[in-house]
Structure formats: C-alpha cells, structure tokens
Scaffold this active site. Structure first.
Site: not given
Ligand code: NAP
Length: 296
Positions: A72, A108
């Site tokens: 992205k 998003d």
């Molecule tokens: P990303 O860029 O990989 O970021 C992941 C985030 O989660 C980071 O802030 C990471 O912290 C944190 N994290 C991961 N494991 C963790 C844990 N066990 N405890 C606490 N924090 C944790 O991923 P993303 O694209 O932002 O997605 C994040 C979530 O949003 C996912 O579950 C995804 O499925 C969801 N999402 C949903 C939609 C929707 O349309 N509903 C759209 C996009 C994403 P660190 O920085 O410390 O690693």
C-alpha cells in the site's frame, strides 16, 4: 453465473499473500448484481514484482486494481497521479487506470468513516484512542482527525511507529499523543475516550484469544470499533459489549472501502446489500468449516 468473454473488463487485486482475501467474492458479486461485464482477479505479487505487475495493468488494459499488504505504501512511487487524501495518508489501496494513466486512491479511510457514521458515531468534537500504528491505523487516524476529533491518542506496541504516525498528523488535528500499550500510559487515555479503535492484528483468526487491551479499562457508553472482521465478533468486542459499550466490527469498513473502490472503477453506486451479504456468509462459512469435525 459469471461469463468471461473477450469483451470482459479486468480488475486486479495485487498483494502478497492474497489467497485469504474476500475482495474477489465481494467485487465479483457486485459486478454480477449490477450487470457489469467485469471480472475481479487476485494476484500474488512479491515486492520485487510490483513494478512489472503495475506495468502489466497498463499493458493489458485493466480497469483498475486494489492494492493490499504489503504494497500500500510502496506502490505510490510507481503511479502517474495520486488523490490528495491518499497522498496525505501515505497509502493507496485502489488504482484507477484511465487510458494507461494510473491514479491512486485510499478508500480505507472513507470506508472506515462511513461505517462509523452509519453506526451512529460522529467523531467531531470527540476523543479517540487508536490502538496500532500500521497501514490500517494510518487510514483510521487520518479519517478521525479529518472529521474534527477533539483529542487523539495513537498507542502502539512499538512506540517509535506510533510517534511517526503522530508526527504525520501534525497540523490536521489537535495535538496527538503517542504512547505504548502499557497500562500506566494507555489506561487513563482509554478511560476518557469516546471511541476506542483496535487497528492491531490482535484478535484476528487464528489468534482469536488475543486482545489489544483488557476490557476492564473500558466503560459503559463508550464506542469500541474493532477493524478485525474475522471473527465477526472478536473477544475484544464481546467483552466490551458485556461491559455496556457500543461495538462495531470491521466488516463495515471492509464493505465500504470495497463499495468506494467499485464506484471509482465503474462510476456507479455499489450494491452494498449484496456485497455485505456475501462477506457475512463467507466469514460465517469459514468459521463453520473450522469448527466442523474433520473427516477421516
Ligand atoms: P500492519 O501494517 O502489519 O500493522 C499491524 C499493527 O498491529 C501494528 O501496529 C503492530 O504493532 C500491531 N500488532 C500486531 N500484533 C500485535 C499484538 N499481538 N499485540 C499488539 N499489537 C500488535 O497491519 P494493518 O494492515 O495495519 O492491519 C491491522 C489489522 O487491521 C489487521 O487485523 C487487519 O486485518 C485489519 N484491517 C481491517 C480492514 C477492514 O476493512 N476492516 C482494513 C485493513 C486492515 P507493531 O508496530 O508494534 O508491530
């Protein structure tokens, strides 16, 4: 039934991996419901393959694409133009191909805001805490700040990443506080918040048992939004609901980011009822399949 013909237009999903994405089901159902001669296909593209894949979109005359993890942010430098809101967020999840000119958008953020407002919450003048500082948290933070929230906290496991996001929001919102997920820093912020958003991966299948914060920090009447949509009700949402919070699942954001992308590609209103139904069924089916006794 889908009929792919010589005239059929193409829309791609580029990500790595992509096999678990629900977007092909949702978008193909939307194309079918609106009678559009379009098909949506998912492609697993490695980071090193991204420039060639984008050149391929142009060469093959794709109508557009969705961009997902991990591309992205990286995709921006290969585009011909970028929508100002996507440029501010620093992430693109939708591309439109106008005669070989690729323009990037971020649906998003608008999808999150639409689902929040539809549930009955207006961020203007309210205090929000966003848990996470990854790509999804960025979109949510810009959406909430742009909607005029009165206070914003970005809390992340890795403090440095929260700090970068807070700095990127400077000028767009009231002062943003960056902190870790530790109780001493985060609990007072959560207790005074109107809205708490989980934008971390904690709680997402197969880590259904994980929560980004203890529900004991939440109070009745607060709004809790979990971006995780699989399962539909995460442990965080279940516990928040039991404490009297109003809860929103990530399904709405997934639906409305897809609906906005559909409109960018086609110029038509998206059939959101059909798309929502397809998503709900796919998530429920995946759970039923997991809990069914295995054969043999
Ligand atoms: P990303 O860029 O990989 O970021 C992941 C985030 O989660 C980071 O802030 C990471 O912290 C944190 N994290 C991961 N494991 C963790 C844990 N066990 N405890 C606490 N924090 C944790 O991923 P993303 O694209 O932002 O997605 C994040 C979530 O949003 C996912 O579950 C995804 O499925 C969801 N999402 C949903 C939609 C929707 O349309 N509903 C759209 C996009 C994403 P660190 O920085 O410390 O690693």
């Amino acid at each position: 039934m889908l009929q792919v013909k010589a005239s059929t237009g193409l829309v791609a999903l580029l990500g790595y991996p992509v096999e678990h994405s629900l977007s092909p089901l949702m978008q193909n159902a939307a194309f079918a419901a609106t009678g559009l001669d379009l098909v949506y296909l998912a492609f697993a593209v490695t980071p090193s393959g991204l420039p060639a894949a984008l050149a391929g979109l142009k060469a093959l005359g794709f109508r557009g694409a969705n961009i997902t993890v991990p591309h992205k942010e990286a995709v921006i430098k290969y585009l011909d133009a970028i929508d100002p809101a996507a440029a501010r967020i620093g992430a693109v999840n939708t591309i439109v191909n106008n005669d070989g000119r690729l323009t990037g958008y971020n649906t998003d953020a608008s999808g999150f805001l639409r689902s929040l407002q539809e549930a009955g919450f207006n961020p203007a003048g309210k205090k929000a805490v966003i848990l996470g500082a990854g790509g999804a948290a960025r979109a949510v933070a810009f959406a909430v700040a742009g909607a005029g929230c009165a206070g914003l906290t970005i809390a992340n496991r890795t403090l440095e990443r929260a700090g970068h996001l807070a700095a990127a929001l400077a000028g767009l919102s009231p002062p943003v506080k960056a902190c870790t997920l530790e109780e001493e820093e985060l609990r007072p912020r959560v207790e005074e918040a109107d809205l708490v958003v989980n934008a971390t991966s904690a709680g997402m299948a197969p880590m259904e048992g994980a929560v980004p914060l203890p529900a004991a920090w939440l109070n009745a009447g607060q709004w809790v939004y979990d971006l995780v949509y699989n399962p539909l009700e995460t442990k965080l949402l279940r516990e928040a609901r039991q404490r009297g919070c109003r809860v929103i699942s990530g399904l709405g954001m997934l639906l409305y980011q897809g609906a906005a992308a559909f409109t960018l590609w086609t110029g038509k209103a998206a059939p959101v009822e059909v798309m929502g139904e397809v998503l709900r069924k796919a998530i429920q089916d995946s759970h039923a399949a997991k809990s069914a006794p295995s054969e043999g």
